[in-house]
Structures are given as C-alpha cells and as structure tokens.
Design a protein around this motif. Sequence first.
Motif, mmCIF file in Angstrom:
data_model
loop_
_atom_site.group_PDB
_atom_site.id
_atom_site.type_symbol
_atom_site.label_atom_id
_atom_site.label_comp_id
_atom_site.label_asym_id
_atom_site.label_seq_id
_atom_site.Cartn_x
_atom_site.Cartn_y
_atom_site.Cartn_z
ATOM 1 N N ARG A 148 0.833 -1.211 0.000
ATOM 2 C CA ARG A 148 0.000 0.000 0.000
ATOM 3 C C ARG A 148 0.863 1.255 0.000
ATOM 4 N NH1 ARG A 148 -3.391 -3.087 3.057
ATOM 5 N NH2 ARG A 148 -2.492 -2.480 5.044
ATOM 6 N N SER A 149 1.901 1.235 0.787
ATOM 7 C CA SER A 149 2.805 2.380 0.849
ATOM 8 C C SER A 149 3.501 2.608 -0.497
ATOM 9 C CB SER A 149 3.847 2.151 1.946
ATOM 10 O OG SER A 149 4.836 3.138 1.901
ATOM 11 N N LEU A 150 3.974 1.534 -1.092
ATOM 12 C CA LEU A 150 4.667 1.656 -2.377
ATOM 13 C C LEU A 150 3.719 2.122 -3.480
ATOM 14 C CD1 LEU A 150 6.915 -1.528 -2.179
ATOM 15 C CD2 LEU A 150 7.668 0.854 -2.010
ATOM 16 N N TYR A 151 2.504 1.591 -3.500
ATOM 17 C CA TYR A 151 1.545 2.014 -4.526
ATOM 18 C C TYR A 151 1.161 3.480 -4.346
ATOM 19 C CZ TYR A 151 0.984 -2.624 -6.526
ATOM 20 O OH TYR A 151 1.203 -3.814 -7.166
ATOM 21 N N SER A 152 1.109 3.927 -3.111
ATOM 22 C CA SER A 152 0.834 5.339 -2.860
ATOM 23 C C SER A 152 1.941 6.211 -3.459
ATOM 24 C CB SER A 152 0.716 5.580 -1.350
ATOM 25 O OG SER A 152 0.572 6.946 -1.082
ATOM 26 N N GLN A 153 3.169 5.763 -3.302
ATOM 27 C CA GLN A 153 4.295 6.504 -3.879
ATOM 28 C C GLN A 153 4.268 6.449 -5.406
ATOM 29 O OE1 GLN A 153 8.160 5.830 -1.851
ATOM 30 N NE2 GLN A 153 6.933 4.633 -0.407
ATOM 31 N N VAL A 154 3.869 5.308 -5.954
ATOM 32 C CA VAL A 154 3.749 5.198 -7.414
ATOM 33 C C VAL A 154 2.726 6.215 -7.914
ATOM 34 C CG1 VAL A 154 2.932 3.716 -9.305
ATOM 35 C CG2 VAL A 154 4.514 2.801 -7.597
ATOM 36 N N ARG A 155 1.601 6.327 -7.203
ATOM 37 C CA ARG A 155 0.594 7.320 -7.610
ATOM 38 C C ARG A 155 1.168 8.736 -7.551
ATOM 39 N NH1 ARG A 155 -2.652 3.693 -4.893
ATOM 40 N NH2 ARG A 155 -2.520 4.817 -2.925
ATOM 41 N N MET A 156 1.902 9.018 -6.492
ATOM 42 C CA MET A 156 2.466 10.358 -6.337
ATOM 43 C C MET A 156 3.427 10.685 -7.488
ATOM 44 S SD MET A 156 4.835 11.885 -3.286
ATOM 45 C CE MET A 156 6.282 11.001 -3.822
ATOM 46 N N TRP A 157 4.379 9.793 -7.751
ATOM 47 C CA TRP A 157 5.362 10.059 -8.803
ATOM 48 C C TRP A 157 4.731 9.961 -10.185
ATOM 49 C CZ3 TRP A 157 9.500 12.543 -7.561
ATOM 50 C CH2 TRP A 157 10.027 12.415 -6.281
ATOM 51 N N GLY A 158 3.770 9.076 -10.356
ATOM 52 C CA GLY A 158 3.110 8.933 -11.650
ATOM 53 C C GLY A 158 2.280 10.151 -12.019
ATOM 54 N N LYS A 159 1.690 10.789 -11.008
ATOM 55 C CA LYS A 159 0.880 11.987 -11.263
ATOM 56 C C LYS A 159 1.728 13.131 -11.816
ATOM 57 C CE LYS A 159 -2.916 12.876 -9.587
ATOM 58 N NZ LYS A 159 -4.192 13.036 -10.263
ATOM 59 N N ASP A 160 3.035 13.052 -11.644
ATOM 60 C CA ASP A 160 3.907 14.078 -12.228
ATOM 61 C C ASP A 160 3.731 14.157 -13.741
ATOM 62 O OD1 ASP A 160 4.909 14.816 -9.805
ATOM 63 O OD2 ASP A 160 6.912 13.970 -10.105
ATOM 64 N N GLY A 161 3.296 13.065 -14.344
ATOM 65 C CA GLY A 161 3.085 13.059 -15.791
ATOM 66 C C GLY A 161 2.053 14.075 -16.236
ATOM 67 N N GLU A 162 1.157 14.462 -15.332
ATOM 68 C CA GLU A 162 0.132 15.454 -15.686
ATOM 69 C C GLU A 162 0.751 16.774 -16.120
ATOM 70 O OE1 GLU A 162 -2.383 15.708 -12.235
ATOM 71 O OE2 GLU A 162 -3.561 13.969 -12.861
ATOM 72 N N ARG A 163 1.918 17.075 -15.606
ATOM 73 C CA ARG A 163 2.576 18.339 -15.961
ATOM 74 C C ARG A 163 2.935 18.399 -17.438
ATOM 75 N NH1 ARG A 163 7.463 19.062 -12.106
ATOM 76 N NH2 ARG A 163 7.696 20.892 -13.419
ATOM 77 N N TRP A 164 3.145 17.244 -18.043
ATOM 78 C CA TRP A 164 3.592 17.222 -19.433
ATOM 79 C C TRP A 164 2.566 16.614 -20.382
ATOM 80 C CZ3 TRP A 164 7.061 16.009 -15.416
ATOM 81 C CH2 TRP A 164 8.038 16.982 -15.199
ATOM 82 N N LEU A 165 1.350 16.394 -19.895
ATOM 83 C CA LEU A 165 0.307 15.887 -20.787
ATOM 84 C C LEU A 165 -0.035 16.958 -21.809
ATOM 85 C CD1 LEU A 165 -2.217 13.969 -18.510
ATOM 86 C CD2 LEU A 165 -0.820 13.032 -20.342
ATOM 87 N N GLU A 166 -0.155 16.558 -23.048
ATOM 88 C CA GLU A 166 -0.510 17.519 -24.095
ATOM 89 C C GLU A 166 -1.990 17.847 -23.982
ATOM 90 O OE1 GLU A 166 0.772 15.830 -27.767
ATOM 91 O OE2 GLU A 166 2.868 15.866 -27.174
ATOM 92 N N GLY A 167 -2.310 19.096 -24.230
ATOM 93 C CA GLY A 167 -3.707 19.516 -24.194
ATOM 94 C C GLY A 167 -4.177 19.913 -22.811
ATOM 95 N N ARG A 168 -3.259 20.017 -21.856
ATOM 96 C CA ARG A 168 -3.657 20.443 -20.502
ATOM 97 C C ARG A 168 -3.028 21.751 -20.161
ATOM 98 N NH1 ARG A 168 -4.680 15.963 -15.991
ATOM 99 N NH2 ARG A 168 -6.150 14.781 -17.158
#
Length: 168
Positions: A148-168
């Motif tokens: 659970r702790s690791l998946y929470s961190q995956v969500r945190m670091w994965g959400k960084d992708g929103e900064r570079w999503l095209e069209g946002r």
Amino acid sequence: AAAEEAARVARERREAEMAAAEEAEAAAERLVAEEAAASAEAKAAVLAEEAAGGFRFDVVSAPRGAEETGSWSDALEGRVFEQMLAAFDNYPPEEVEALLAALVRAAGDGEAEAERSLLKLAGLARSIEALPAAGSGGDGALAADEARSLYSQVRMWGKDGERWLEGR
C-alpha cells in the motif's frame, strides 16, 4: 640555551603544521580535480546518449539502487506501466499510459524532474516486484502494508506526468 631550544621547537612545530596544511590543501585540490574529471566523463556520456535521441538516468548522483535501471528501455517501461496500472486502479488504462508516456517524452526532452520521476517509478516497480518474495516469509500483513505504501508513492510520482500531458 633553553630559550633557543624553545624557539627552535616552536619553529619546527610551525613548519610541521604548515607542511601538514599544505599537504591537506594539495590532497583537497587533487580530490576536486578527480571529481571534476569524473563529472566531465559523466556529462559527456549523458550528452552522447542524448545526441542519440534517448536519455539515461544519471547514475552518478542517483539514489542507491538506481544503477540497476541504467538506460530507460521498453522492458523497464512495461514494468513501470504494470505497477502504475495497479496503483491507479481507478483510472482507465489509457490515462495511465498517457501519464507514463508524458513522463517518458519529457525526460527524453531533457526535463530533469521527469527523469527523476521515472527513476523513482523504476525503483518502486522493482520494490513492488520484490514484495512477494519478501512476503513469503510469513508476514502477509506487513507485506500488504508495504505494498500500500509503495503504490501510494507510485501514484504520487506517476501523477507528475500530468505536468507534461498535451492539451492540458
């Protein structure tokens, strides 16, 4: 005679201290030169990799364990994607794929923060993959908490992708 002896001893002590200080300074200068040479080599390797159109994790300054990841590859991307899918269980797979693709694209364009996020995601993916082996010792509750702790961190670091999503 005693005064001359004391003066001689004091002079020898000062000379020894000065020699030691000079030696320490010379050693520090050698260390700085060696670090500069190593840094220049690392930078040259990164520039060569970037010139080839890819990117490579900076393993010189990366956290412990990062050297296992090395260059980003399709296989590593697949492993990270699998763990992101599990972590983002409430997201459609296409959106998870878009987040990861945005990070990879940004890292390829030289965005250091995107590279850092990918490095963290790669490390987390390895940690998650290692959990069943670590949890097979008997304490399933501990392994579940760690997951659970690791998946929470995956969500945190994965959400960084929103900064570079095209069209946002």
